[in-house]
Write an enzyme that holds these catalytic residues in place. Sequence first.
Site, PDB file in Angstrom:
ATOM      1  N   TYR A  82       0.833  -1.203   0.000  1.00  0.00           N
ATOM      2  CA  TYR A  82       0.000   0.000   0.000  1.00  0.00           C
ATOM      3  C   TYR A  82       0.870   1.257   0.000  1.00  0.00           C
ATOM      4  CZ  TYR A  82      -3.556   3.367   1.530  1.00  0.00           C
ATOM      5  OH  TYR A  82      -4.402   4.447   1.631  1.00  0.00           O
TER       6      TYR A  82
ATOM      7  N   LYS B 207       1.191   4.215  -2.850  1.00  0.00           N
ATOM      8  CA  LYS B 207       0.882   5.609  -2.553  1.00  0.00           C
ATOM      9  C   LYS B 207       2.088   6.519  -2.780  1.00  0.00           C
ATOM     10  CE  LYS B 207      -3.379   4.961  -1.728  1.00  0.00           C
ATOM     11  NZ  LYS B 207      -4.397   5.533  -2.655  1.00  0.00           N
TER      12      LYS B 207
END
Length: 263
Positions: free
Chosen positions: A159, A163
Amino acid sequence: MEATEFSSKVVLITGAASGIGLAAAKRFTQAGAHVCMLDINEQRLKEAEKDLQSYGTEILPIACDISDNCDVQAAIEKATTLWDRLDIVFANAGIGGMMAPIEHMTVADWKKTIDVDLTGCFLTVKYAIPWMKNHGGSIIMTSSVSGNRVYSQPGFSSYSTAKAGQTAFMKMAALELGQFGIRVNAVCPGSVDTHITEQMRKHPEVDNISMQVAFPRGRQPLMQGSATADQVVDAVEFLASTKAGHITGTELYIDGGESLLQG
């Protein structure tokens, strides 16, 4: 309905059927914009469409897998065929994915998060560009404090990588597209009251990762808890507006100062 600067503008929002995306769809619809809502959850899309119809502007809900090249291209073609323009893009869709130690994370779980969060953002921007080059516009991405200011979340490697990649992509796009009057920015929320945590899965070995962070006095210096979706959309609306007309290539943190404790 009172006219605003968004009246009759065409806004494309991904991940639009819940959370931050739905809040953004409501905000821009209330402001008089025509809104194309992309989401993989067809049932939630139908419910969202019913909720927004009362505002009196055109809404186009499209079921779309944001990680699928053909799906994204077809969705943007459908929206631009209807309205013949595209002014604002909110590349918001994303998943939390699997929280796992790197050695226990499967390649499939890694790819799923990268494909949805990062490649999905790339595809959205790629197919929007031809429709924005002639008149300019604003592209906003939903990134995160994760991978940008925060690296202390156990199991968040996929994740956080996605990002971090989004903010790098945002800066490259801002530089490349500025000549066409297209501004590109990102919002980086901390914890937000949305459904994203429902989609996250946790490997049992996550609890064995050392250096877990504890917050005995609360997670945010503002001491107001998690952000609401509307607080994030306040920043999105600003970045989409003429008030941010000289802002591009910038990430805006919306976390109540949380990341200052965790960086």
